[in-house]
Design a protein around this motif. Structure first.
Motif, mmCIF file in Angstrom:
data_model
loop_
_atom_site.group_PDB
_atom_site.id
_atom_site.type_symbol
_atom_site.label_atom_id
_atom_site.label_comp_id
_atom_site.label_asym_id
_atom_site.label_seq_id
_atom_site.Cartn_x
_atom_site.Cartn_y
_atom_site.Cartn_z
ATOM 1 N N PHE A 44 7.305 60.906 51.926
ATOM 2 C CA PHE A 44 6.420 61.281 53.842
ATOM 3 C C PHE A 44 7.543 61.745 54.215
ATOM 4 N N TRP A 45 9.517 61.285 53.577
ATOM 5 C CA TRP A 45 10.457 62.185 54.356
ATOM 6 C C TRP A 45 10.937 62.263 52.941
ATOM 7 N N GLN A 84 -0.337 64.119 53.974
ATOM 8 C CA GLN A 84 0.947 63.838 52.493
ATOM 9 C C GLN A 84 0.206 63.822 51.519
ATOM 10 N N ILE A 92 5.654 67.593 63.454
ATOM 11 C CA ILE A 92 5.222 67.017 64.155
ATOM 12 C C ILE A 92 4.504 67.991 65.244
ATOM 13 N N TRP A 123 7.697 64.197 57.161
ATOM 14 C CA TRP A 123 5.668 64.304 57.687
ATOM 15 C C TRP A 123 5.244 64.556 56.456
ATOM 16 N N PHE A 167 14.083 65.499 62.926
ATOM 17 C CA PHE A 167 13.285 66.123 62.532
ATOM 18 C C PHE A 167 12.965 67.390 63.638
ATOM 19 N N ILE A 213 7.093 57.109 65.701
ATOM 20 C CA ILE A 213 8.491 57.795 64.410
ATOM 21 C C ILE A 213 9.167 56.292 64.138
ATOM 22 N N LEU A 262 -2.152 63.225 61.018
ATOM 23 C CA LEU A 262 -2.268 63.320 59.614
ATOM 24 C C LEU A 262 -2.296 61.673 58.784
ATOM 25 N N THR A 285 -0.645 70.422 59.976
ATOM 26 C CA THR A 285 -2.213 70.181 60.071
ATOM 27 C C THR A 285 -3.099 71.206 60.172
ATOM 28 N N LEU A 344 0.374 63.451 64.811
ATOM 29 C CA LEU A 344 0.787 62.401 63.823
ATOM 30 C C LEU A 344 -0.533 61.235 63.184
#
Length: 441
Positions: free
Chosen positions: A265-266, A336, A286, A258, A282, A104, A330, A67, A327
């Motif tokens: 996202f993935w 994203q 994170i 993330w 992962f 998650i 984010l 971030t 998270l």
């Protein structure tokens, strides 16, 4: 670069620190730059070294500062948690760990998901391999050529990049599959549909000669391998072949997770036509620098182990507090979407620069995960010396990047924090252009 001497520590130069480093740490512990730098603090997308020099950070501690540096929401969460309790191990109930696991599990897309926290991506991949081999009663693993999955004994045994795999000894039998690199190798000249068909045919042929493996482990975009990727849908096509034989699919999302790729996202979601992976790993982003890794798997797979286990440091309260705050930030700030928008602009800017430079073979990537592959001008031959020179010149100009690549380390890796602004993207591109031109590319 700019200098702020007021921030410089007074306990010795970077050169002296490097001498101490060499005297006490392993020779194989890689360090960037001919004159390594000590980073002392950061803010936003910038860091400062011990000499007071300011840099725009386009690598984020190897895709880990996701971030921003010194993000207030994360530092506050860490400070408040440290004032209560830092650690207790998994032998005791841990509210922050349960909170983050719930979030998650839901985000993973895996039905009836269970989450196990580790301290790194290496350990996460180790755990995934343990689960897959125990569940399938097989020690054979399919892995991708040019791949990287960590530095442990098992993970180097499935790493398809000899520069990062120091031994061929392994408790696993690894079979390497085509497809992770689109623009090199025997299928590079095919169109995307032909490339996928050829890779699937190769996989089917391979499986016809061996006992059924436990799993295929694959990075949706290969990180250390130079940010290479197959056409969208390759792993969906592989998944269809694997499912027919009961072989699991492990998506290594340590670098692609993330929202870094912008579009998804993935990373696996670019190949999700046949459903999510059986296991997802992962780490990195994170925690925004805190040591968090983990594994998500459907309950049937996660619960297949028939003995007890714990994690002393995986999921400790202070790292979970950081992960929850990071998270939340984010998602609430749609980083994203920012990665998609700013990353798209940066890729186009870099491609415009590359079109004028014969030493740049390709600019590739997705979102804020961008690779610039360098070759010796007039050839298709990788140029690791040229990449090292550009890395040095960029640092002199105030920009930090990474390196990677398969056969040779000739790819510049660009992966800044996902809060990168348009102005910072343009600044970084301008510095990189000067660095490329100054090294005669």
């Amino acid at each position: 670069m700019t200098t702020d001497a007021s921030q410089s520590p007074s306990h010795g130069s970077a050169k002296h620190l490097y001498q101490r480093h060499q005297a006490v740490l392993p020779d194989w512990l890689a360090v960037y730059y001919a004159d390594p730098i000590e980073l002392t603090h950061g803010e936003g997308r910038h860091v400062w070294d011990a000499e007071g020099n300011k840099y725009l950070d386009f690598f984020g501690g190897i895709l880990t500062t996701m971030t921003a540096h010194a993000l207030p929401e994360v530092t506050k969460a860490v400070s408040e948690q440290a004032g209560r309790i830092i650690h207790s191990s998994t032998l005791y109930l841990n509210r922050p760990m349960v909170d983050l696991a719930e979030r998650i599990a839901k985000l993973s897309g895996i039905p009836d998901a269970r989450v196990f926290f580790t301290t790194s991506g290496t350990e996460a991949n180790d755990t995934a391999l343990l689960l897959a081999t125990a569940y399938r009663r097989s020690n054979q693993i399919l892995a991708m050529r040019n791949s990287y999955h960590g530095r442990s004994f098992t993970s180097v045994g499935i790493t398809g990049n000899k520069g990062w795999s120091p031994t061929s000894l392994s408790p696993l039998q690894t079979l390497y599959v085509h497809g992770g690199v689109r623009t090199r190798g025997p299928y590079a000249d095919l169109d995307d549909a032909g490339f996928i068909a050829a890779c699937v045919a190769d996989l089917e042929d391979l499986l016809g000669h061996v006992r059924p493996p436990a799993a295929l482990i694959a990075e949706p975009i290969q990180g250390v391998g130079g940010f290479t990727a197959p056409p969208d849908g390759l792993y969906a096509a592989f998944r269809e072949v694997l499912q027919e034989r009961g072989i699991l699919w492990i998506a290594d999302e340590v670098q692609t997770g993330w929202g870094r790729t912008g579009d998804n996202f993935w990373g696996w979601q670019a190949h999700g036509q046949n459903g999510p992976p059986d296991i997802l790993t992962f780490a990195k982003g994170i925690g925004n620098g805190m040591s968090i890794g983990g594994v998500v798997a459907r309950a049937e797979v996660m619960n297949c182990l028939d003995s007890n286990s714990i994690s002393t440091f995986g999921g400790t309260q202070i790292t979970m507090a950081a992960g929850l705050a990071n998270l939340t930030y984010l998602l609430e700030h749609d980083l994203q979407g920012n990665a998609r928008r700013v990353g798209g602009l940066l890729i186009e800017r870099l491609r415009a620069i590359a079109a004028q430079l014969p030493g740049v073979r390709e600019v590739r990537g997705r979102g804020l995960m961008i690779g610039v592959e360098l070759v010796k001008p007039g050839t298709d031959q990788a140029d690791p010396d040229g990449a090292a020179a550009v890395l040095e010149a960029a640092r002199e100009g105030g920009l930090l990047m990474g390196k990677g690549g398969g056969h040779n380390t000739s790819v510049l890796r660009i992966a800044p924090p996902l809060s990168l602004t348009v102005a910072e993207a343009e600044e970084g591109a301008a510095i990189l252009e000067r660095a490329l031109r100054s090294t005669q590319f």
